[in-house]
Design a protein around this motif. Structure first.
Motif, PDB file in Angstrom:
ATOM      1  N   LEU A 255      26.281  31.585  28.737  1.00 54.65           N
ATOM      2  CA  LEU A 255      26.001  33.004  28.944  1.00 54.65           C
ATOM      3  C   LEU A 255      26.008  33.739  27.615  1.00 54.65           C
ATOM      4  CD1 LEU A 255      28.313  33.721  32.031  1.00 54.65           C
ATOM      5  CD2 LEU A 255      25.950  32.880  32.013  1.00 54.65           C
ATOM      6  N   ASP A 256      25.032  34.611  27.430  1.00 55.18           N
ATOM      7  CA  ASP A 256      24.988  35.422  26.206  1.00 55.18           C
ATOM      8  C   ASP A 256      25.985  36.560  26.260  1.00 55.18           C
ATOM      9  OD1 ASP A 256      22.670  34.059  25.021  1.00 55.18           O
ATOM     10  OD2 ASP A 256      21.569  34.947  26.694  1.00 55.18           O
ATOM     11  N   CYS A 257      26.135  37.147  27.433  1.00 55.14           N
ATOM     12  CA  CYS A 257      26.918  38.365  27.565  1.00 55.14           C
ATOM     13  C   CYS A 257      27.324  38.525  29.016  1.00 55.14           C
ATOM     14  CB  CYS A 257      26.096  39.584  27.119  1.00 55.14           C
ATOM     15  SG  CYS A 257      24.428  39.617  27.840  1.00 55.14           S
ATOM     16  N   VAL A 258      28.378  39.265  29.252  1.00 57.21           N
ATOM     17  CA  VAL A 258      28.813  39.554  30.616  1.00 57.21           C
ATOM     18  C   VAL A 258      29.224  41.018  30.703  1.00 57.21           C
ATOM     19  CG1 VAL A 258      29.533  37.198  31.123  1.00 57.21           C
ATOM     20  CG2 VAL A 258      31.194  38.795  30.169  1.00 57.21           C
ATOM     21  N   LEU A 259      29.036  41.568  31.877  1.00 54.06           N
ATOM     22  CA  LEU A 259      29.507  42.909  32.189  1.00 54.06           C
ATOM     23  C   LEU A 259      30.648  42.752  33.183  1.00 54.06           C
ATOM     24  CD1 LEU A 259      29.554  45.961  32.501  1.00 54.06           C
ATOM     25  CD2 LEU A 259      27.433  45.831  33.807  1.00 54.06           C
ATOM     26  N   LEU A 260      31.857  43.027  32.720  1.00 53.52           N
ATOM     27  CA  LEU A 260      33.052  42.858  33.545  1.00 53.52           C
ATOM     28  C   LEU A 260      33.557  44.242  33.928  1.00 53.52           C
ATOM     29  CD1 LEU A 260      35.203  41.027  34.795  1.00 53.52           C
ATOM     30  CD2 LEU A 260      36.441  41.134  32.615  1.00 53.52           C
ATOM     31  N   ALA A 261      33.540  44.527  35.224  1.00 48.84           N
ATOM     32  CA  ALA A 261      33.904  45.862  35.710  1.00 48.84           C
ATOM     33  C   ALA A 261      35.301  45.856  36.312  1.00 48.84           C
ATOM     34  CB  ALA A 261      32.891  46.335  36.752  1.00 48.84           C
ATOM     35  N   GLY A 262      36.199  46.634  35.718  1.00 48.48           N
ATOM     36  CA  GLY A 262      37.496  46.892  36.306  1.00 48.48           C
ATOM     37  C   GLY A 262      38.552  45.817  36.157  1.00 48.48           C
ATOM     38  N   ARG A 263      38.235  44.713  35.476  1.00 46.38           N
ATOM     39  CA  ARG A 263      39.197  43.616  35.434  1.00 46.38           C
ATOM     40  C   ARG A 263      39.817  43.396  34.059  1.00 46.38           C
ATOM     41  NH1 ARG A 263      38.130  44.374  40.065  1.00 46.38           N
ATOM     42  NH2 ARG A 263      39.926  45.694  39.548  1.00 46.38           N
ATOM     43  N   TYR A 264      39.380  44.150  33.056  1.00 45.81           N
ATOM     44  CA  TYR A 264      40.109  44.158  31.788  1.00 45.81           C
ATOM     45  C   TYR A 264      40.205  45.602  31.357  1.00 45.81           C
ATOM     46  CZ  TYR A 264      41.950  43.092  27.211  1.00 45.81           C
ATOM     47  OH  TYR A 264      42.782  43.033  26.100  1.00 45.81           O
ATOM     48  N   THR A 265      41.299  46.233  31.782  1.00 47.18           N
ATOM     49  CA  THR A 265      41.479  47.664  31.592  1.00 47.18           C
ATOM     50  C   THR A 265      42.919  47.946  31.187  1.00 47.18           C
ATOM     51  OG1 THR A 265      42.213  48.121  33.861  1.00 47.18           O
ATOM     52  CG2 THR A 265      39.819  48.073  33.459  1.00 47.18           C
ATOM     53  N   LEU A 266      43.204  49.199  30.920  1.00 41.23           N
ATOM     54  CA  LEU A 266      44.570  49.617  30.631  1.00 41.23           C
ATOM     55  C   LEU A 266      45.503  49.298  31.799  1.00 41.23           C
ATOM     56  CD1 LEU A 266      46.243  51.190  28.455  1.00 41.23           C
ATOM     57  CD2 LEU A 266      45.766  53.268  29.776  1.00 41.23           C
ATOM     58  N   LEU A 267      44.948  49.192  32.989  1.00 39.06           N
ATOM     59  CA  LEU A 267      45.737  48.913  34.180  1.00 39.06           C
ATOM     60  C   LEU A 267      45.862  47.426  34.473  1.00 39.06           C
ATOM     61  CD1 LEU A 267      47.208  50.073  36.687  1.00 39.06           C
ATOM     62  CD2 LEU A 267      44.964  50.262  37.788  1.00 39.06           C
ATOM     63  N   GLU A 268      44.843  46.645  34.136  1.00 45.49           N
ATOM     64  CA  GLU A 268      44.800  45.229  34.483  1.00 45.49           C
ATOM     65  C   GLU A 268      44.418  44.381  33.276  1.00 45.49           C
ATOM     66  OE1 GLU A 268      42.613  43.980  37.969  1.00 45.49           O
ATOM     67  OE2 GLU A 268      42.289  46.072  38.493  1.00 45.49           O
ATOM     68  N   GLN A 269      45.187  43.339  33.010  1.00 43.19           N
ATOM     69  CA  GLN A 269      44.833  42.401  31.946  1.00 43.19           C
ATOM     70  C   GLN A 269      44.972  40.943  32.385  1.00 43.19           C
ATOM     71  OE1 GLN A 269      47.844  44.545  30.524  1.00 43.19           O
ATOM     72  NE2 GLN A 269      46.335  46.138  31.012  1.00 43.19           N
ATOM     73  N   ALA A 270      44.902  40.677  33.678  1.00 43.91           N
ATOM     74  CA  ALA A 270      45.053  39.301  34.149  1.00 43.91           C
ATOM     75  C   ALA A 270      43.961  38.388  33.604  1.00 43.91           C
ATOM     76  CB  ALA A 270      45.040  39.269  35.677  1.00 43.91           C
ATOM     77  N   SER A 271      42.835  38.950  33.240  1.00 40.94           N
ATOM     78  CA  SER A 271      41.717  38.141  32.730  1.00 40.94           C
ATOM     79  C   SER A 271      41.839  37.814  31.244  1.00 40.94           C
ATOM     80  CB  SER A 271      40.400  38.886  32.962  1.00 40.94           C
ATOM     81  OG  SER A 271      40.373  40.100  32.211  1.00 40.94           O
ATOM     82  N   LEU A 272      42.886  38.276  30.582  1.00 41.16           N
ATOM     83  CA  LEU A 272      42.962  38.163  29.121  1.00 41.16           C
ATOM     84  C   LEU A 272      42.841  36.724  28.623  1.00 41.16           C
ATOM     85  CD1 LEU A 272      43.455  39.322  26.298  1.00 41.16           C
ATOM     86  CD2 LEU A 272      45.917  39.230  26.778  1.00 41.16           C
TER      87      LEU A 272
END
Length: 328
Positions: free
Chosen positions: A192-209
Motif C-alpha cells: 500500500l502506498d498510503c492509508v486513511l485511518l479514521a479515528g483510530r490514532y488520536t489523542l483519545l486512542e493509540q491502540a494502533s501505535l
C-alpha cells in the motif's frame, strides 16, 4: 522504502460535510468552504462516492475545476458503486439531503475500475491522485467480511488499483477505514502506498501505535489521519464513532481536557496536533460545517503548544508512553 508521490498539505479538508453529513449544506456554502480552504493554503481534499450519495464529489469537483490541476491533490474512494434509486430518503445513513443513488458494495476488479471512472465523471476531472478502498473490515461487514475480502484479493480489486497506479491514472492507493486491523491485513498481501485511518490514532486512542503506525513508518506507507476528533468528542460534542459516547469515553475525555486546561491549551488543538508527530503521518483532514469552523481548525492546528502538555498526559496515563509527541 517506497516514496509515493503524495504532495499533500499537512492540513487537508475532509469533504463529508459537502455531502451534508448530519446537517444540510447549501451548494453556495459548499463552494465557499472550499474557496476558504484554498485561501488558508489547504491543497489536499478527500471525498468519496458515499458522501451524500455522490453529492460531495459533484460539489468538490465543481469548486476546484477552475483551479490549476497541478496545485492540489484529490483523494476519493472505491468499494461502493452508486446505483440510481428514486426511493432514497433525506437522513439515510446520516446524509441530510442525499442524491437519489444507493450504495452497493463491490470490491472486484471491474467494480474498482467502474467506481474510478464514475468518480472522474462526477468530479469533472481527468484524474484523481489517490484511491482508497472505503469501509472494509470485520466490524464493517460482519459475517460478509470474508466475501468482500475475497473480492478485493482473489477477485482482483487490489490488482485493479495497482494497474491504475502503474498506468499513471493515479499516484497511489490504499485503504480508507475506521478499522486499523484490516490495514495490517492488507499490508500482508499488498504493498500500500498510503492509508486513511479514521479515528483510530488520536489523542483519545493509540491502540494502533505499535501494530500498525510504527509498521507503516518502517515500510514507507504514508498515513493520513481522518476523524481526529473521534466523531466530535474531542471537539466539544458528545459523539464518538458517530454515536452517543459511552460513559467511559466521556470520563477519559474529561480527564484529557483537564490536563489541557492546566496548560491553557484548547482540547481540539491538542487533538489535531498530536497525531502529526508520528513519522508515518503526512496529513490530517478534519471536516468543517462552515467557514468559521474551518478557520478554527486551521488556528488550532498551527498554534504553539508547550512540550509539558504531552509529558503531563503521559504521566497521567492518558497517552501511550511510546507515542511520539510534537516538539514545543
Amino acid at each position: 522504502m517506497r516514496q509515493p508521490e503524495m504532495n499533500v498539505t499537512r492540513l487537508g479538508l475532509g469533504c463529508a460535510q459537502l455531502g451534508g453529513l448530519f446537517d444540510p449544506m447549501a451548494e453556495a456554502d459548499a463552494y465557499a468552504l472550499v474557496d476558504a480552504a484554498w485561501d488558508l493554503g489547504i491543497r489536499y481534499f478527500d471525498t468519496a462516492p458515499y458522501y451524500g450519495f455522490t453529492l460531495s464529489e459533484h460539489r468538490l469537483g465543481a469548486a476546484l475545476r477552475s483551479r490549476p490541476r497541478g496545485e492540489y491533490v484529490i483523494s476519493t474512494k472505491v468499494g461502493r458503486l452508486m446505483w440510481p434509486d428514486p426511493g432514497v430518503q433525506p437522513g439515510e445513513c446520516g446524509w441530510a439531503a442525499p442524491l437519489p443513488f444507493r450504495p452497493h458494495y463491490d470490491y472486484t476488479h471491474d467494480g474498482i475500475m467502474r467506481s474510478h471512472d464514475d468518480s472522474l465523471q462526477r468530479l469533472g476531472l481527468d484524474r484523481v491522485d489517490i484511491l482508497y478502498v472505503h469501509d472494509i473490515g470485520r466490524v464493517t461487514h460482519g459475517e460478509r467480511h470474508a466475501h468482500y475480502w475475497k473480492q478485493l484479493t482473489e477477485g482482483g480489486g487490489f490488482r485493479a488499483l495497482a494497474q491504475l497506479r502503474d498506468e499513471g491514472a493515479i499516484k497511489g492507493f490504499g485503504l480508507g477505514v475506521n478499522e486499523w486491523e484490516v490495514i495490517a491485513d492488507a499490508m500482508d498481501v499488498c504493498a500500500l502506498d498510503c492509508v486513511l485511518l479514521a479515528g483510530r490514532y488520536t489523542l483519545l486512542e493509540q491502540a494502533s501505535l505499535a501494530p500498525l503506525m510504527d509498521r507503516c513508518a518502517r515500510e514507507g506507507t504514508r498515513v493520513v489521519i481522518g476523524g481526529p476528533f473521534n466523531s466530535g468528542i474531542l471537539a466539544g460534542t458528545n459523539k464518538f464513532n458517530y454515536e452517543d459516547a459511552p460513559a467511559a469515553v466521556v470520563e477519559r475525555v474529561r480527564a484529557i481536557a483537564a490536563v489541557c486546561r492546566d496548560f491553557d491549551v484548547p482540547l481540539p488543538s491538542a487533538a489535531l496536533q498530536f497525531p502529526m508527530a508520528h513519522p508515518a503521518v503526512v496529513s490530517c483532514i478534519p471536516g468543517a460545517q462552515n467557514i468559521d469552523q474551518l478557520r478554527r481548525n486551521a488556528h488550532w492546528f498551527s498554534q504553539p503548544l508547550p512540550a509539558g502538555l504531552w509529558t503531563a498526559l503521559k504521566d497521567a496515563g492518558l497517552l501511550d508512553p511510546a507515542a511520539p509527541v510534537p516538539a514545543a
